[in-house]
Scaffold this motif. Structure first.
Motif, PDB file in Angstrom:
ATOM      1  N   ARG A   1       0.793 -19.001 -15.681  1.00  0.00           N
ATOM      2  CA  ARG A   1       2.230 -19.259 -15.838  1.00  0.00           C
ATOM      3  C   ARG A   1       2.649 -19.906 -14.524  1.00  0.00           C
ATOM      4  O   ARG A   1       2.214 -19.478 -13.458  1.00  0.00           O
ATOM      5  CB  ARG A   1       2.978 -17.952 -16.070  1.00  0.00           C
TER       6      ARG A   1
ATOM      7  N   THR B   1       0.187 -19.061 -29.102  1.00  0.00           N
ATOM      8  CA  THR B   1       0.681 -17.760 -28.667  1.00  0.00           C
ATOM      9  C   THR B   1       0.418 -16.720 -29.744  1.00  0.00           C
ATOM     10  O   THR B   1       0.563 -17.018 -30.939  1.00  0.00           O
ATOM     11  CB  THR B   1       2.191 -17.771 -28.336  1.00  0.00           C
ATOM     12  N   ILE B   2       0.073 -15.518 -29.311  1.00  0.00           N
ATOM     13  CA  ILE B   2      -0.145 -14.449 -30.308  1.00  0.00           C
ATOM     14  C   ILE B   2       1.181 -13.915 -30.830  1.00  0.00           C
ATOM     15  O   ILE B   2       1.198 -13.126 -31.767  1.00  0.00           O
ATOM     16  CB  ILE B   2      -0.971 -13.276 -29.721  1.00  0.00           C
ATOM     17  N   ASP B   3       2.307 -14.346 -30.235  1.00  0.00           N
ATOM     18  CA  ASP B   3       3.598 -13.736 -30.583  1.00  0.00           C
ATOM     19  C   ASP B   3       4.242 -14.318 -31.852  1.00  0.00           C
ATOM     20  O   ASP B   3       5.184 -13.723 -32.374  1.00  0.00           O
ATOM     21  CB  ASP B   3       4.588 -13.900 -29.417  1.00  0.00           C
TER      22      ASP B   3
ATOM     23  N   MET C   1       1.984  -5.866 -28.938  1.00  0.00           N
ATOM     24  CA  MET C   1       2.600  -6.918 -28.108  1.00  0.00           C
ATOM     25  C   MET C   1       3.591  -7.750 -28.919  1.00  0.00           C
ATOM     26  O   MET C   1       3.853  -7.456 -30.090  1.00  0.00           O
ATOM     27  CB  MET C   1       1.506  -7.821 -27.539  1.00  0.00           C
ATOM     28  N   GLY C   2       4.086  -8.812 -28.314  1.00  0.00           N
ATOM     29  CA  GLY C   2       5.003  -9.708 -29.016  1.00  0.00           C
ATOM     30  C   GLY C   2       6.179 -10.156 -28.167  1.00  0.00           C
ATOM     31  O   GLY C   2       7.057 -10.860 -28.648  1.00  0.00           O
ATOM     32  N   ARG C   3       6.184  -9.707 -26.920  1.00  0.00           N
ATOM     33  CA  ARG C   3       7.300 -10.002 -26.002  1.00  0.00           C
ATOM     34  C   ARG C   3       8.629  -9.629 -26.654  1.00  0.00           C
ATOM     35  O   ARG C   3       8.808  -8.474 -27.015  1.00  0.00           O
ATOM     36  CB  ARG C   3       7.283 -11.487 -25.604  1.00  0.00           C
TER      37      ARG C   3
ATOM     38  N   GLU D   1       6.634  -4.235 -28.503  1.00  0.00           N
ATOM     39  CA  GLU D   1       6.755  -4.266 -27.041  1.00  0.00           C
ATOM     40  C   GLU D   1       8.198  -4.524 -26.605  1.00  0.00           C
ATOM     41  O   GLU D   1       8.666  -3.973 -25.603  1.00  0.00           O
ATOM     42  CB  GLU D   1       5.845  -5.399 -26.537  1.00  0.00           C
TER      43      GLU D   1
ATOM     44  N   HIS E   1      -3.583  -5.588 -23.796  1.00  0.00           N
ATOM     45  CA  HIS E   1      -4.224  -6.909 -23.773  1.00  0.00           C
ATOM     46  C   HIS E   1      -5.436  -7.052 -24.686  1.00  0.00           C
ATOM     47  O   HIS E   1      -5.902  -8.184 -24.884  1.00  0.00           O
ATOM     48  CB  HIS E   1      -4.582  -7.287 -22.333  1.00  0.00           C
TER      49      HIS E   1
ATOM     50  N   ARG F   1      -5.086  -9.715 -27.207  1.00  0.00           N
ATOM     51  CA  ARG F   1      -5.172 -11.143 -26.897  1.00  0.00           C
ATOM     52  C   ARG F   1      -6.608 -11.670 -26.863  1.00  0.00           C
ATOM     53  O   ARG F   1      -6.825 -12.881 -26.793  1.00  0.00           O
ATOM     54  CB  ARG F   1      -4.510 -11.406 -25.530  1.00  0.00           C
TER      55      ARG F   1
HETATM   56  O1  F6P Z   1       2.999 -14.144 -24.944  1.00  0.00           O
HETATM   57  C1  F6P Z   1       1.844 -13.407 -25.143  1.00  0.00           C
HETATM   58  C2  F6P Z   1       1.947 -12.037 -24.495  1.00  0.00           C
HETATM   59  O2  F6P Z   1       0.741 -11.346 -24.731  1.00  0.00           O
HETATM   60  C3  F6P Z   1       3.135 -11.201 -24.935  1.00  0.00           C
HETATM   61  O3  F6P Z   1       2.936 -10.582 -26.177  1.00  0.00           O
HETATM   62  C4  F6P Z   1       3.282 -10.251 -23.786  1.00  0.00           C
HETATM   63  O4  F6P Z   1       4.626  -9.852 -23.650  1.00  0.00           O
HETATM   64  C5  F6P Z   1       2.872 -11.092 -22.604  1.00  0.00           C
HETATM   65  O5  F6P Z   1       2.120 -12.175 -23.098  1.00  0.00           O
HETATM   66  C6  F6P Z   1       2.058 -10.347 -21.573  1.00  0.00           C
HETATM   67  O6  F6P Z   1       1.831 -11.195 -20.504  1.00  0.00           O
HETATM   68  P1  F6P Z   1       0.814 -10.904 -19.318  1.00  0.00           P
HETATM   69  O7  F6P Z   1      -0.572 -11.144 -19.812  1.00  0.00           O
HETATM   70  O8  F6P Z   1       1.202 -11.869 -18.266  1.00  0.00           O
HETATM   71  O9  F6P Z   1       0.994  -9.482 -18.912  1.00  0.00           O
END
Ligand code: F6P
Length: 336
Positions: free
Chosen positions: A88, A141-143, A185-187, A239, A266, A269
């Protein structure tokens, strides 16, 4: 003259694409490698050189740029993660960072760029397009939280991974006649929670999009289900709601039912992409190259109503997406 004819004429007048760059940005997602592979091989088949940019925009700004051949992407379609790594990048949100990124693309002869990532990554791609680098975004994105598309690279694998893990939690939850609260997850989006909720037969789905969450009503429902003879009570918590550990404690105190919390984290992912993620990501990767070759820029590839389509990035970023209420209502009925 029609819009399409005009666009075709403009494309002919533009310089042909000679080198395509590809990067992955934001959270990684299973299927990203299939997309990279498709970009590389489709471009090479059209006589276009390919450069891989490591670590997303961060690597672009640091000039971490490598040539990619057809062999460099051998044996990658089945691998999770991203062979290019990802990051990022705050600097890409600044005007200075964007100018520098565009200048680096020009320095390396990258006249077309494929950006695989989420909305934040597309905002960077849009700025690069404004600065003269032809860009195409692919939703990775997995979201599943990108408005212009019903499919995002990685969601299918992640939701299946989560579903399998929840099945396992359910086994032990039933044996011990417990309540289990499982965070996915899912932000800020509840798609993973909704799909798992239905696929795992959860009693309750908690998503940030549903504003009517009432913990007292949840406690009453758990007690009611126990009376009806249910052997366990599965809550899928998104999440975006969080507070899973504390919620488990409060539920146990209020219901007297042993309650355990699991945060999947994680592991959702990672892993080898499903067939769907491999195939759709491959099609999207190939389409991105075709769009660049047609002279298109500032587009994002999406999947809607059974078709792969492309949208203007500015329009795509302005679109809104909501949780399918019908599926949510069905989930409630099926929890009976
Ligand atoms: O956007 C994908 C995601 O896995 C979200 O579901 C989660 O909120 C975020 O990324 C977690 O990010 P990081 O790997 O930086 O902790």
């Amino acid at each position: 003259m029609g819009k399409n004819e005009l666009e075709a004429m403009e494309a002919e007048l533009r310089d042909p694409i000679r080198t395509i760059g590809v990067l992955t940005s934001g959270g990684d997602a299973p299927g990203m490698n299939a997309a990279i592979r498709a970009v590389v091989r489709t471009a090479l088949a059209k006589g276009v050189k390919v450069r891989g940019i490591r670590r997303g925009y961060h690597g672009l700004l640091k000039e971490e740029i490598i040539d990619l051949t057809a062999r460099d992407v051998s044996d990658t379609i089945q691998r999770g993660g991203t062979i290019l790594q990802t990051a990022r990048c705050q600097a890409m949100r600044t005007e200075e960072g964007q100018q520098k990124a565009a200048a680096i693309c020009k320095k390396y002869g990258i006249d077309g760029l494929v950006v695989i990532g989420g909305d934040g990554s597309f905002a960077g791609a849009q700025r690069l397009a404004d600065l003269g680098v032809n860009t195409i975004g692919l939703p990775g994105t997995i979201d599943l939280d990108i408005a212009c598309t019903e499919y995002t690279i990685g969601f299918d694998t992640a939701v299946n991974t989560a579903m399998e893990a929840i099945d396992k939690v359910r086994d032990t939850s039933t044996s011990h006649e417990r309540c289990s609260i499982i965070e996915v997850m899912g932000r800020d989006a509840g798609y993973l929670a909704l799909w798992c909720g239905i696929a795992n037969g959860a009693e309750k789905i908690l998503m940030p999009e549903e504003k009517d969450f009432d913990e007292t009503a949840l406690v009453e429902d758990i007690l009611e289900c126990k009376k009806r003879g249910k052997k366990n009570y599965i809550i899928i918590n998104a999440e975006g709601i969080g507070d899973t550990m504390n919620m488990a404690k409060r539920i146990e105190d209020a219901t007297g039912m042993e309650t355990r919390a699991t945060i999947l984290g994680h592991m959702q992912r990672g892993g080898s992409p499903t067939c769907k993620d491999r195939v759709y990501a491959s099609v999207m990767g190939a389409k991105a190259v075709e769009l660049l070759m047609e002279g298109k820029t500032n587009r994002v590839v999406g999947y809607q109503h059974g078709e792969f389509k492309d949208f203007d990035i500015n329009e795509a970023l302005g679109m809104k997406k909501s949780i399918p209420e019908y599926q949510y209502d069905i989930a409630k009925i099926l929890a009976l």
